[in-house]
Write a protein that holds these residues in place. Structure first.
Motif, short mmCIF file in Angstrom:
data_model
loop_
_atom_site.label_atom_id
_atom_site.label_comp_id
_atom_site.label_asym_id
_atom_site.label_seq_id
_atom_site.Cartn_x
_atom_site.Cartn_y
_atom_site.Cartn_z
N ALA A 57 0.44 -1.26 0.36
CA ALA A 57 -0.05 -0.22 0.27
C ALA A 57 0.85 1.70 0.08
CB ALA A 57 -0.65 -0.15 0.78
N LEU A 113 1.42 8.54 5.45
CA LEU A 113 2.15 9.03 5.29
C LEU A 113 3.53 9.48 5.72
CD1 LEU A 113 1.30 10.04 1.19
CD2 LEU A 113 2.16 7.95 1.35
N PHE A 140 3.54 15.10 -4.37
CA PHE A 140 1.97 15.59 -3.66
C PHE A 140 2.30 17.21 -3.28
CE2 PHE A 140 -1.51 13.42 -2.81
CZ PHE A 140 -1.56 11.78 -2.94
N THR A 160 -14.45 0.26 -9.45
CA THR A 160 -13.81 1.42 -10.35
C THR A 160 -14.63 1.00 -12.04
OG1 THR A 160 -12.01 1.67 -8.24
CG2 THR A 160 -12.28 2.80 -10.84
N SER A 217 -18.40 1.03 -11.46
CA SER A 217 -18.94 2.28 -11.89
C SER A 217 -18.58 2.81 -12.34
CB SER A 217 -17.52 2.97 -10.59
OG SER A 217 -18.93 3.08 -8.95
N SER A 227 -9.46 9.46 -11.66
CA SER A 227 -9.41 8.93 -10.70
C SER A 227 -8.15 7.95 -9.78
CB SER A 227 -10.13 6.91 -11.22
OG SER A 227 -11.26 7.42 -11.58
N PRO A 228 -8.05 8.40 -8.35
CA PRO A 228 -7.17 8.53 -8.07
C PRO A 228 -6.04 7.17 -8.22
CG PRO A 228 -8.70 8.72 -6.23
CD PRO A 228 -9.78 9.21 -7.56
N VAL A 285 -2.30 6.83 -8.87
CA VAL A 285 -1.19 6.92 -8.49
C VAL A 285 -0.52 5.29 -9.24
CG1 VAL A 285 -0.69 5.85 -6.31
CG2 VAL A 285 -1.93 7.59 -6.13
N ASP A 343 -18.43 6.42 -6.59
CA ASP A 343 -17.05 5.86 -5.10
C ASP A 343 -15.69 6.11 -5.57
OD1 ASP A 343 -20.24 3.90 -4.97
OD2 ASP A 343 -19.61 5.34 -3.82
N PHE A 344 -16.21 6.18 -7.16
CA PHE A 344 -14.43 6.07 -7.74
C PHE A 344 -13.63 7.52 -7.68
CE2 PHE A 344 -15.00 8.82 -11.99
CZ PHE A 344 -16.45 8.59 -11.82
N LEU A 345 -14.06 8.19 -7.27
CA LEU A 345 -13.51 9.49 -7.23
C LEU A 345 -13.30 9.83 -5.27
CD1 LEU A 345 -12.23 11.46 -8.62
CD2 LEU A 345 -14.48 13.50 -8.79
N GLY A 367 -7.81 1.34 -0.29
CA GLY A 367 -6.56 0.82 1.03
C GLY A 367 -5.10 1.10 0.29
N HIS A 368 -4.71 1.93 -0.67
CA HIS A 368 -3.04 2.68 -1.14
C HIS A 368 -2.70 4.09 -0.24
CE1 HIS A 368 0.33 3.53 -2.80
NE2 HIS A 368 -0.32 2.66 -3.61
N LEU A 369 -2.00 4.15 0.87
CA LEU A 369 -1.60 5.52 0.44
C LEU A 369 -2.03 6.45 0.22
CD1 LEU A 369 0.74 4.67 3.90
CD2 LEU A 369 -1.62 4.56 3.95
N PHE A 370 -1.03 6.26 -0.99
CA PHE A 370 -0.99 7.62 -1.81
C PHE A 370 -2.53 8.02 -2.16
CE2 PHE A 370 3.54 8.42 -3.13
CZ PHE A 370 4.12 7.60 -2.13
N GLU A 371 -3.35 6.99 -2.63
CA GLU A 371 -4.79 6.79 -3.20
C GLU A 371 -5.57 7.38 -2.42
OE1 GLU A 371 -6.68 3.35 -4.58
OE2 GLU A 371 -4.95 3.60 -5.76
N GLN A 372 -5.29 7.58 -0.99
CA GLN A 372 -6.02 8.30 0.36
C GLN A 372 -5.79 9.21 0.30
OE1 GLN A 372 -4.79 5.99 4.57
NE2 GLN A 372 -5.50 4.32 3.10
N GLU A 373 -4.62 10.38 0.77
CA GLU A 373 -4.22 11.02 0.59
C GLU A 373 -4.36 11.74 -0.09
OE1 GLU A 373 -2.50 12.49 2.91
OE2 GLU A 373 -2.64 14.59 2.21
N TYR A 374 -4.68 11.49 -1.33
CA TYR A 374 -5.26 12.23 -3.31
C TYR A 374 -7.08 12.80 -2.75
CZ TYR A 374 -5.72 14.43 -7.35
OH TYR A 374 -5.79 15.00 -8.88
N THR A 375 -7.33 11.86 -2.08
CA THR A 375 -9.50 12.12 -2.01
C THR A 375 -9.14 12.85 -1.05
OG1 THR A 375 -8.75 9.08 -2.48
CG2 THR A 375 -10.72 10.34 -1.22
N ILE A 415 -6.83 15.67 -0.56
CA ILE A 415 -7.36 16.36 -0.74
C ILE A 415 -8.48 17.37 -1.15
CG2 ILE A 415 -5.85 18.63 -1.78
CD1 ILE A 415 -3.36 15.92 -1.21
#
Lengths: 548, 474
Positions: free
Chosen positions: A373, A435, A445, A508, A511, A541-542, A546, B239-241, B246-254, B256
């Motif tokens: 992760a 992080l 970031f 995703t 969706s 999408s994140p 990433v 939901d997709f946005l 679970g990914h830390l980088f994705e969480q941080e982006y979300t 923001i």
């Protein structure tokens, strides 16, 4: 170790690491050739039209004017990043522009688009040795195209860099007035950013793996900077060569000229950092200045901090923000010449980055890191747009690639970082974040904030739907997808491979497919809208943003 | 779809210690601040104006007494400002507390600040820089490689920028602006707007709990109506946005993205749409296509003013703002470029103070300048190189202005204050400036050690420099 031929997803993942963007033909080629053979082809791929020649040809109106307008160069970069078949070279060049940073952002240097073009062409020429076979003397000195030593040389004599980091016009002590001193700007950033970095690394071997550990000891002191600055004296531009005063454009692609009467030819004492430079026995001459520059750059290049410092930055550009100590150690050793290839050999370093064992499982499947992760990186905005462009056959209607200022909303423009510290720093971590709590960094970031994330959405929406740039010059081509809109899920899955290296989850995909499914698809225009909706949804999408 | 925006503030961390004096019980609860009567306008804000690149001290506050000017002139020659110009334009400062045989003049393009000094609204901080503890020159020479005694990486932009804005290096990633903000989050109905940056990302406004919230000077960026027929991104986000990952980088982006979308509406409705009058406040009303430094700073400060004017709409009580202009790293072209930058700072700060008076909050808002370091005294032909101590300004209705604070440095080389090429060894620390401002904002004395750990190395009587009037009156 020969790797088994990759699956589609593995090939796509490899390409997302190795290139600015890829097509389905690229995926097919990697699957057919395997990683090493494909890379070997990339290393010898022909260079296309130079930035210098392209700008002269496509923007003739700026040949004879003051023209600080830098966008022809930036447009040329977009062209190469998106159209270029030598994708690994383009990715490496882009990475280098983020390490040996200079900029055409502030419209303040005359003909900076040309000086900038010469700079990037110099980087490109020195990225890979390709078909060039270095002589044994060159292999010894490391001064051949495709070696970082040559990059340092080119950067240190670049006219644009001399303007940007102000060593143009720097003179030996007393050169302007009794108390004037050499300009320290370039010497400092050369050490801090382009080569050794602020802190010393210590190398050890753990379980057979080289490990470079960052210590708290400074690599160099203010005194070292002051001393090194004395080498960068005497460089200046001849006023008669200035285009405003009747000079010729070709002057702007030459290395900056030396005026030896202003060169500090005395001995330089580096107090153990690197070998001292003896005073010139022939006094202050152009040759003596070149020799001292050579000795200074050799000294810097042979300091082992350069390996881990540059390797870390390169790994962060290509693959992941937080390489394991073993990953960093292996690549740093390759850079430093401790792994059987010449010190500073860029092909060897790039190959080591892209084919590191940690990226593969025990069966040679490129799955390493995918269940972690914390692995990967936020895609740089430039790479996001390049990815879109390559995957969907972006075309410039005018042939001039007139992106111009449209990429400001993208949030990152090549060769236009705000400072020599690049768009973001290798050590940035978002505050108050998970992080940060885990001691991880995520450089990209640093340019990701409440404002930029929204601008990016707006940019992608425009880029996909109407096109961007002067007169919407740059548009993607969705015609190959028109027949696929009837099955949104399959269409999104295919786009998943092409844009996101297969990394969108099934949730995703479902969706996005259901979103697309709400749109009609009777007319051609409606079909296009279905396709474009899917692309935009993926690209905001994140999970796409990433890269893993 | 978007969960309670308050969740994005990490309330898990313990609240800073607050005494009854600093945190009235009625303001302890989020959301009740708006319930306060409209007439109670206990509002305060700090506005940091950051000069990125290293602000040259000698051509900002020009040494004017004969000895000092002679030294200045001899080491600067080509880049020295002419003494006669300072005299002719009446720029020599006449402080309420005179210096002993010393004098300074404002650089010519800082003329807009002259009336502010005369009206005792502007304080001048002398030879202030990053320090861990007070240092003599001998101590500096002896200990300069000791990171516990001397700030590390003194002449490197990024490190010193972080240091100036956080008063520390390791473990103090949080800036002191954000750390001040930490004390007042609960007083703001919108805690996310406690620390607002108009000047882009920096560490200054990140506290231990507070986040910097980035707004461009034109106002929050909003998603445009989509270009694609019936498909609207906003409707379809789903939901997709903003889903969990679970990914830390994705969480941080979300996070923001969610923060941005949640707060945007507050700003759009809360920030006043009244704009400063163009003729009276021209520095704050630049033309749309004006890309000069003055225009950039003017836009930032104009939005700050509008946000402050709308403070009651948004239930804001304590805010810290960050503005920035670059271009100060003048290794060359100092004589041509520095005056333009000073004009930007002087005009915009003065105009903001004028506007603050017109809009009735001048005694509630304090502006101050910052920069990673000063520069050398001696030139390199057409510029100066990285230095350390510099001169900074504090401006506002609550400022005890019209005088200097700190010790005037001896001007020259090989003086007691020189650590090479006329680089000044600071005699006042950033911590002291920070503490003075923090106290004025309402941080309790008992929180001093936690807010500014190095401050205990300085004598108690100088920790508060005294440039805020209410701090010195009982």
């Amino acid at each position: 170790m020969p790797y088994p031929l990759p699956t589609k997803a593995e090939a796509a993942r490899f390409l997302s690491h190795a290139t600015m963007g890829y097509t389905s033909a690229d995926i097919e080629a990697v699957q057919r050739l395997g990683y090493e053979a494909w890379l070997s082809q990339q290393f010898v791929a022909w260079r296309q039209t130079s930035h210098w020649d392209w700008i002269k040809a496509k923007y003739p109106e700026i040949n004879h004017g003051i023209a600080g307008w830098p966008y022809p160069l930036v447009n040329s970069l977009w062209r190469r990043f998106i159209e270029g078949r030598d994708q690994v070279r383009q990715k490496t060049v882009f990475a280098l522009t983020e390490i040996v940073v200079t900029s055409v952002k502030f419209y303040i240097y005359p003909w900076q688009q040309f000086m900038g073009a010469a700079y990037v062409d110099m980087l490109e020429a020195n990225t890979f040795k390709g078909r060039y076979v270095p002589t044994s003397q060159e292999l010894d000195s490391k001064k051949y195209p495709g070696n970082y030593r040559n990059v340092l040389q080119g950067v240190s004599t670049s006219l644009l860099m001399a303007f940007y980091l102000t060593f143009k016009g720097s003179r030996k002590a007393g050169g302007y007035s009794p108390n004037s001193r050499p300009d320290e700007n370039y010497a400092r950033e050369l050490l801090q950013l382009f080569s050794l970095g602020l802190f010393k690394y210590e190398r050890s071997v753990v379980n057979g793996n080289p490990i470079y550990t960052l210590t708290q000891t400074p690599t160099y002191t203010q005194e070292h900077v002051t001393e090194l600055a004395r080498v960068f004296t005497g460089y200046e531009m001849e006023s008669s060569s200035d285009l405003r005063y009747g000079g010729v454009i070709d002057y702007y692609k030459k290395p900056i000229k030396m005026f030896p009467q202003h060169f500090d030819a005395g001995s330089k004492n580096f107090d153990g950092l690197m070998p001292n430079i003896p005073a010139s026995s022939t006094g202050a001459t152009t040759e003596a200045a070149a020799q001292q520059l050579d000795m200074a750059l050799d000294g810097i290049f042979k300091h082992d901090n350069i390996g881990p410092n540059i390797a870390k930055r390169l790994i962060q550009r290509f693959v992941t923000s937080n390489p394991s100590p073993e990953y960093l150690g292996r690549v740093a050793d390759v850079f430093n010449g401790y792994a059987g290839t010449p010190r500073g050999d860029i092909e060897s370093v790039v190959k080591a980055i892209l084919l590191d064992p940690s990226l593969f499982d025990e069966n040679g499947r490129r799955l390493g890191g995918l269940d972690d992760a914390t692995f990967g990186k936020l895609r740089e905005p430039v790479c996001r747009y390049a990815q879109l462009g390559r995957a969907f056959n972006l075309q410039s209607a005018s042939g001039k690639w007139s992106v111009d200022t449209a990429a400001n909303d993208l949030g990152q423009v090549p060769m236009m970082a705000d400072s020599v510290f690049n768009f973001f720093q290798p050590s940035y971590t978002p505050p108050n974040s998970a992080l940060a709590e885990q001691g991880l960094v995520s450089p990209e970031f640093q340019i990701t904030n409440e404002s930029s994330v929204i601008s990016y959405i707006n940019f992608i929406d425009s880029a996909v739907n109407q096109g961007i740039g002067n007169n919407a010059d740059l548009k993607i081509d969705v015609t190959p997808w028109l027949g696929k809109v009837g099955n949104p899920k399959a269409m999104v899955e295919e786009m998943n491979l092409l844009l996101a290296a297969g990394q969108l989850t099934s949730e995703t995909i479902a969706s996005i497919a259901s979103l697309v499914n709400k749109l009609p698809f009777a007319t051609t225009l409606q079909r296009e809208q279905r396709i474009k909706a899917a692309i935009v949804a993926i690209m905001v999408s994140p999970q796409f943003l990433v890269q893993k | 779809m978007i969960s309670n925006r308050r969740n994005f503030l990490r309330m898990g961390a313990s609240l800073p210690m607050a005494t009854a004096a600093s945190l009235p019980a009625s303001l302890c609860h989020i959301g009740t601040a708006a319930a306060q009567s409209a007439s109670s306008d206990d509002y305060k804000a700090l506005v940091c104006i950051y000069m990125a690149g290293g602000a040259d001290y000698a051509n900002t506050l020009v040494p004017f007494d004969d000895t000092s000017y002679a030294a200045y002139q001899s080491y600067r020659t080509d880049i020295a400002i002419k003494k006669q110009e300072l005299i002719d334009k009446g720029l020599v400062l006449n402080p309420t507390v005179p210096l002993n045989q010393r004098a300074f003049a404002l650089a010519p393009t800082l003329a807009p600040l002259l009336p502010k000094f005369q009206q005792q609204r502007l304080a001048v901080l002398l030879n202030i820089g990053t320090l861990i503890k007070p240092l003599t020159k001998a101590e500096f020479n002896q200990k300069k490689s000791n990171r516990l005694e001397v700030p590390f990486s003194l002449f490197a932009h990024d490190d010193q920028r972080r240091y100036f804005l956080s008063t520390g290096e390791e473990g103090l990633v949080a800036g002191w602006g954000g750390r001040i903000g930490d004390h007042f989050l609960e007083q703001n109905t919108e805690p996310t707007l406690s620390c607002v940056s108009l000047g882009g990302i920096s560490n200054f406004l990140n506290g231990q709990r507070a986040f910097q919230f980035i707004v461009p000077p034109g106002g929050p960026t909003v998603i445009r109506p989509a270009n694609n027929g019936s498909f609207t991104l906003i409707d379809g986000m789903g939901d997709f946005l903003l889903g969990t990952s679970g990914h830390l980088f994705e969480q941080e982006y979300t996070q923001i993205l969610a923060r941005s979308m949640a707060t945007k509406d507050v700003l759009v409705s809360g920030v006043t749409d009244v704009i400063p009058n163009a003729s009276t406040f021209s520095a704050l009303r630049p033309a749309d296509n004006d890309t000069s430094s003055k225009a950039q700073l003017g836009r930032q400060l104009a939005y700050v003013a509008r946000m402050i004017k709308g403070r009651q709409n948004m239930g804001l009580k304590r805010q810290v703002f960050f503005c920035e202009i670059g271009g100060w790293d003048l290794h060359s072209n100092l004589s041509s470029n520095h005056p333009t930058l000073l004009d930007a700072v002087g005009s915009c700060m003065a105009s903001f103070d004028d506007l603050a008076q017109e809009w009735g909050f001048a005694d509630k808002v304090t502006q101050f300048t910052s920069s990673e370091f000063g520069r050398t005294l001696s030139g390199n032909g057409d510029g100066s190189d990285h230095g350390w101590g510099s001169m900074h300004f504090v401006l506002g209705g609550a400022v005890n202005g019209g005088r200097y604070y700190g010790k005037p440095p001896v001007i020259g080389i090989n003086t007691v204050d020189d650590v090479g090429h006329g680089i000044l060894l600071p005699t006042t620390s950033v911590d002291q400036m920070a503490w003075t401002l923090a106290r004025w904002m309402g941080v309790a004395d008992s929180d001093q050690a936690q807010l500014l750990p190095h401050l205990s190395n300085f004598a108690p009587e100088v920790r508060d420099l005294g440039f805020m009037r209410s701090n010195v009156t009982a």
